[in-house]
Design an enzyme around this catalytic site. Structure first.
Site, PDB file in Angstrom:
ATOM      1  N   ASP A 141      -3.548  -1.475  -7.946  1.00 53.32           N
ATOM      2  CA  ASP A 141      -4.192  -2.396  -7.012  1.00 53.32           C
ATOM      3  C   ASP A 141      -5.636  -1.958  -6.789  1.00 53.32           C
ATOM      4  OD1 ASP A 141      -4.508  -4.211  -4.616  1.00 53.32           O
ATOM      5  OD2 ASP A 141      -2.357  -4.414  -4.890  1.00 53.32           O
ATOM      6  N   HIS A 215      -6.583  -4.639   0.116  1.00 53.46           N
ATOM      7  CA  HIS A 215      -5.407  -5.194  -0.556  1.00 53.46           C
ATOM      8  C   HIS A 215      -4.445  -4.103  -1.029  1.00 53.46           C
ATOM      9  CE1 HIS A 215      -3.201  -7.418  -3.743  1.00 53.46           C
ATOM     10  NE2 HIS A 215      -3.538  -8.520  -3.079  1.00 53.46           N
ATOM     11  N   SER A 545       1.101 -11.516  -3.427  1.00 55.32           N
ATOM     12  CA  SER A 545       0.717 -10.100  -3.395  1.00 55.32           C
ATOM     13  C   SER A 545       1.487  -9.344  -2.328  1.00 55.32           C
ATOM     14  CB  SER A 545      -0.780  -9.963  -3.089  1.00 55.32           C
ATOM     15  OG  SER A 545      -1.557 -10.116  -4.236  1.00 55.32           O
TER      16      SER A 545
END
Length: 765
Positions: A141, A215, A545
Site C-alpha cells: 500500500d 491509505h 480498499s
C-alpha cells in the site's frame, strides 16, 4: 543457441540503437526464460544486469530483478531497446509498466469477531491467540505511520523465527520504529521514479516506508491493528478501534506514491514479501482487466499462492457499472464492499418544510439554527460545471453566505466542499445523481455539508430551481448504531461478470467497506486535501480498499486455526459460509438502485467469520489444478510459463472448460450450447461420518440436476465428487440476459453454499 543469440544479437543492434538515444525512456517489465541463463553467469542477476548493460550505457537502467514472483527484471529502456529484447529467444515478453490505483471501530462486532473467536474450531482462547501470533500479514500500500497506537506491541512476544524481513531506513524512518507488532516496513519506488515521480521536485514525500497518504496505515490497522480505546474521527464512531486479527503480525510494503502504484514496484513488493515469509498478502489496489499473463498482480499472486500464501485483493470501486472488476484471477480472493450497521445521519431542512435525511462527518460549529439562501447551478464562470462544483466554477458573488447544491461526480466529494467554502459558501448539499443512486458515503467535510441520495437530490434540485427564494438549514446527528437494513452492497463496489474468464464468478465475497474507522497518518488531514490542516489519529474511509483488509485479517484468523489449509481451502471456507440475507432477514439489497443484489455484485455473499472457521466442507485446488485451468484458456505455452514460472509446462492436462476448475462458485455461460456439465470435489474438514444432502435453486429457464444427491464422508480429509448438469430450456433463452441460483450441501451443522450465475451470451468488453 538461444542464449548466444541473446547477447550477440543485442550487441549487433547497439549501433542502430545509439541513433535513438533521445527517445524517451520508460519502465519495461521483461519476462525471461529462467532456464536459458548461460553457464558463464553465476546468478540470474548477473545475467539480467549484463543484458541491460549491453543495451544501455546507463548504470542505473536495471531497476529490479525478480526472484520469486516473476522470472525477469524491470528496466528503464527506450522503445527501440525494448524491441531489441523482444527479438531474443531468451525473452518471453517485454511489457510496458502499468499504473494501478488505490481502491479507496465497529466492524469486528458486526462480523461476530469477539474474544471467544476460535472456540468453534476447537481451540481454547489461549491456544488460538498463541496460534495467531505466528501469522504474518503483508500489506502492499502507501506505507505505514508506525507511531500509531494500532501497532503497539506491549503484549506481543518475540517475532516468529520464520520471519526473514526487515525494517528499512529512510530520512524520516528509523528501523527502530518497527517492533514486535509491526515487524517489517519496506519501500519500492524505482518504477515511480522512472515514470516522473516527484521525489526530485517535491521533497514532501521522502523515500522511506512512511505513509504520507493515510491509505496504507488505514488498511494495515484494519487487517491486524491492536485494540485502541477512545478512538474516533473528531468525535464520530467513538469506541474501541481494532483490526480483524489483533494478535497477528504486520509487515508493510510501500509500493504506492503520489501518482499511484506502478506494476514494477508492486511486483518487487510481492517478490520481497514472499521471500520475507508472509502468510497473507493484502492488496487494496488494482487496474483494469487484462489476460493473466499481462496482469502484474495476478502473476505475483500466483507465485504467492504456490508458497501457501493467501492473497486478498480489492474488487475495485467502479460500480455499479457491469463488468468493472479488477483482480479476477481465481487464485486471488476478490473482495467487494458492503455497509455496516452504523451510520452518521445529517439532515437538510428546506424552506417548504421538506426534510431530507443524508449523512455527514462534519465536526465543526455548524450553521446555527437559521435557514440561509440555497443556490444550484446558477451563473457560474463555466455554466456546464457549476452544478458539479469543480474548481473555479463558482462565482463568490453568487454563493457567498449561501448553501450550495453540488452534484456528485467527476471530482472528489470533499473537494467540492472546499470549492464551496473558498467561494464564500456556508454549507453544501452533496446530491447524488443516477450514477450513485441512493448510496451515501460520509465525509469529514471542511464546511457544513450533507450527502443525500438521488431521489431526494432530485427533489432538492427542483426546489432550488423553481421556488423564488429557496432556503435550507443543515444539521448533524452524530453516530447511530443498529441501522437496518444492513449490510447493503455498496454502489461503488465493482461488478461482474468476469471479463477475463466469464466461467469464473467474481467477486468472491463482500465485507465491510463503507464508513470504516481505522488508524491514520498524522501527515495528512482526514480529507487528504492540502488545505485541510486538521490532524487526527483515526479516519473514516470507504471503498473496496477497506473491505479487502477485513478479509485479509479474517483469512489470517483461519490460517491460525488451520495452518495446514491451502489458500484455496481458506478461500472456499470464506465463500461457502458467507450469508446472503441482511439483519432484517431479507435478501441482500444493492445501494445503487435499492433492488435485490445479485452474485455479480456480492459474489458468494457477506463474509461470516464465525461460520468460516468451521465450514464443514471445502473446495480445494492445487497449483496443478490452476495450471490445467490456465491451459484451458487458449494461451500459448509461453504465456502459461509467464504465470507459472516452470520451464517444463506442456499443458498435457487441461480442462475442457475453464469453469471445470474446482471453484467454490459457478458461472455458467451457455453460448451456443444448451447443456453445461461440471464436476466438483469436496473435502471433509468437519467430523468423521458426516452426511450431506444437496439443495438446488435456480431460474425457471434452467434445469439443474446433481448426482449424487447425497454425500457421506466417513473420515476427516476424505474427498467426494459430484456432477451438476445445467440445461437451458428450449425456446426460453434470455439472449444477453443473466439469471442466478445456488447449490447447497447441508446438514444440521453446516450449510456449504455455492452461488450460480447463468449467462446466455458473453458480454463483450
Amino acid at each position: 543457441m538461444a542464449s548466444f543469440f541473446f547477447f550477440t544479437g543485442l550487441l549487433l543492434l547497439l549501433p542502430c540503437l545509439s541513433l535513438s538515444v533521445t527517445a524517451a525512456k520508460q519502465t519495461y517489465i521483461v519476462h525471461m526464460k529462467h532456464q536459458a541463463k548461460p553457464s558463464t553467469f553465476s546468478t540470474h542477476y548477473d545475467w539480467y544486469a549484463s543484458s541491460v548493460q549491453s543495451l544501455s550505457s546507463s548504470t542505473d537502467s536495471l531497476l529490479y530483478t525478480y526472484n520469486t514472483a516473476y522470472d525477469g527484471f524491470a528496466a528503464s529502456l527506450d522503445p527501440d531497446q525494448a524491441q531489441a529484447l523482444r527479438q531474443s529467444d531468451a525473452v518471453l515478453g517485454v511489457y510496458e509498466d502499468t499504473l494501478y490505483t488505490l481502491h479507496t471501530t465497529r466492524s469486528p462486532q458486526f462480523l461476530g469477531i469477539s474474544s471467544d473467536f476460535g472456540l468453534s474450531a476447537g481451540y481454547s482462547k489461549l491456544d488460538f491467540d498463541k496460534a495467531s501470533l505466528d501469522v504474518i500479514i503483508g500489506v502492499l500500500d502507501t506505507g505505514v505511520w508506525p507511531e500509531s497506537n494500532s501497532f503497539d506491541d506491549s503484549a506481543m512476544p518475540e517475532v516468529p523465527t520464520k520471519w526473514r524481513g526487515q525494517c528499512e531506513s529512510g530520512p524520516d524512518f528509523s528501523p527502530k520504529l518497527c517492533n514486535k507488532k509491526l515487524i517489517g516496513a519496506r519501500f519500492f519506488s524505482k518504477g515511480y521514479h522512472m515514470a516522473g515521480g516527484s521525489f526530485s521536485k517535491k521533497p514532501n514525500e521522502p523515500e522511506s516506508p512512511r505513509d504520507y497518504d493515510g491509505h496504507g496505515t488505514h488498511t494495515a490497522s484494519t487487517a491486524a491493528g491492536v485494540p485502541v480505546a477512545n478512538a474516533s474521527l473528531l468525535g464520530y464512531a467513538s469506541g474501541v478501534a481494532r483490526g480483524m486479527a489483533t494478535h497477528a503480525r504486520v509487515a508493510t510494503y510501500k509500493v504506492c506514491w503520489k501518482t499511484g502504484c506502478f506494476g514494477s514496484d508492486i511486483l518487487a513488493g510481492i517478490d520481497r514479501a514472499i521471500q520475507d515469509g508472509v502468510d497473507v498478502l493484502s492488496m487494496s489496489l488494482g487496474g483494469g482487466s487484462a489476460p493473466y499473463y499481462r496482469d502484474t498482480i495476478a502473476v505475483g499472486a500466483f507465485a504467492a499462492m504456490e508458497k501457501g500464501i493467501v492473497v486478498s485483493c480489492s474488487a475495485g470501486n467502479s460500480g455499479p457499472t457491469k463488468a468493472s472488476l479488477a483482480n479476477v484471477a481465481p487464485w486471488i480472493l476478490t473482495v467487494g464492499a458492503g455497509t455496516l450497521d452504523r451510520d452518521f445521519p445529517a439532515y437538510v431542512f428546506l424552506g417548504n418544510k421538506e426534510k431530507a435525511t443524508g449523512v455527514s462527518l462534519y465536526s465543526g460549529n455548524g450553521m446555527g439554527n437559521k435557514p440561509v439562501s440555497l443556490v444550484y447551478n446558477k451563473g457560474s464562470n463555466s455554466s456546464s460545471s457549476s452544478n458539479l462544483c469543480l474548481p473555479g466554477s463558482l462565482q463568490p458573488e453568487l454563493v457567498r453566505g449561501k448553501v450550495v447544491i453540488c452534484d456528485r461526480g467527476i471530482n472528489a466529494r470533499v473537494e467540492k466542499g472546499a470549492v464551496v467554502r473558498d467561494a464564500g459558501g456556508v454549507g453544501m448539499i452533496l446530491a447524488n445523481t443516477a450514477a450513485s443512486g441512493e448510496e451515501l458515503v460520509a465525509d469529514s467535510h471542511l464546511l457544513p455539508a450533507v450527502a443525500i441520495g438521488r431521489k431526494m437530490g432530485d427533489i432538492v434540485r427542483e426546489y432550488a430551481k423553481t421556488v423564488p427564494n429557496p432556503t435550507a438549514l443543515l444539521t448533524f446527528g452524530g453516530t447511530v448504531l443498529n441501522v437496518r437494513p444492513s449490510p447493503v452492497v455498496a454502489a461503488f463496489s465493482s461488478r461482474g461478470p468476469n471479463m477475463v474468464t466469464p466461467q469464473i464468478l467474481k467477486p468472491d465475497v463482500i465485507g465491510p467497506g463503507v464508513n470504516i474507522l481505522a488508524a491514520w497518518t498524522e501527515a495528512s488531514g482526514p480529507t487528504e486535501l492540502e488545505k485541510d490542516t486538521r490532524r487526527t489519529k483515526f479516519n473514516i474511509m470507504s471503498g473496496t480498499s477497506m473491505s479487502c483488509p477485513h478479509l485479509s485479517g479474517v483469512a489470517a484468523l483461519l490460517k491460525a486455526a488451520h495452518p495446514d489449509w491451502s489458500p484455496s481451502a481458506i478461500k472456499s471456507a470464506l465463500m461457502t459460509t458467507a450469508y446472503v440475507v441482511d439483519n432484517t432477514k431479507s435478501p441482500l439489497h444493492d445501494a445503487a438502485d435499492g433492488r435485490l443484489s445479485t452474485p455479480w455484485a456480492h459474489g458468494s455473499g457477506h463474509v461470516n467469520p464465525q461460520k468460516a472457521i468451521s465450514p464443514g466442507l471445502v473446495y480445494d485446488a492445487s497449483t496443478e489444478d490452476y495450471i490445467a485451468f490456465l491451459c484451458s484458456l487458449g494461451y500459448t505455452i509461453e504465456h502459461v510459463q509467464a504465470i507459472v514460472k516452470r520451464p517444463n509446462i506442456t499443458c498435457t492436462r487441461k480442462l475442457n472448460n475453464p469453469g471445470e476448475l474446482n471453484y467454490p462458485s459457478f458461472s455458467v455461460l451457455f453460448g451456443d450450447q444448451r447443456v453445461v456439465r461440471y464436476t466438483r470435489e469436496l473435502t471433509n474438514v468437519g467430523p468423521a461420518r458426516s452426511l450431506y444432502n444437496v439443495t438446488v435453486d435456480g431460474p425457471s429457464t434452467v434445469g439443474i440436476s446433481v448426482r449424487p444427491k447425497r454425500l457421506l464422508f466417513r473420515t476427516v480429509g476424505e474427498k467426494k465428487r459430484y456432477t451438476v448438469t445445467f440445461v437451458a430450456k428450449k425456446d426460453d433463452q434470455k439472449m444477453g440476459g443473466a439469471a442466478f441460483g445456488s447449490i447447497v450441501w447441508g446438514n444440521a451443522q453446516h450449510q456449504v453454499r455455492s452461488p450460480v450465475a447463468f449467462s446466455w451470451t458473453q458480454l463483450m468488453s
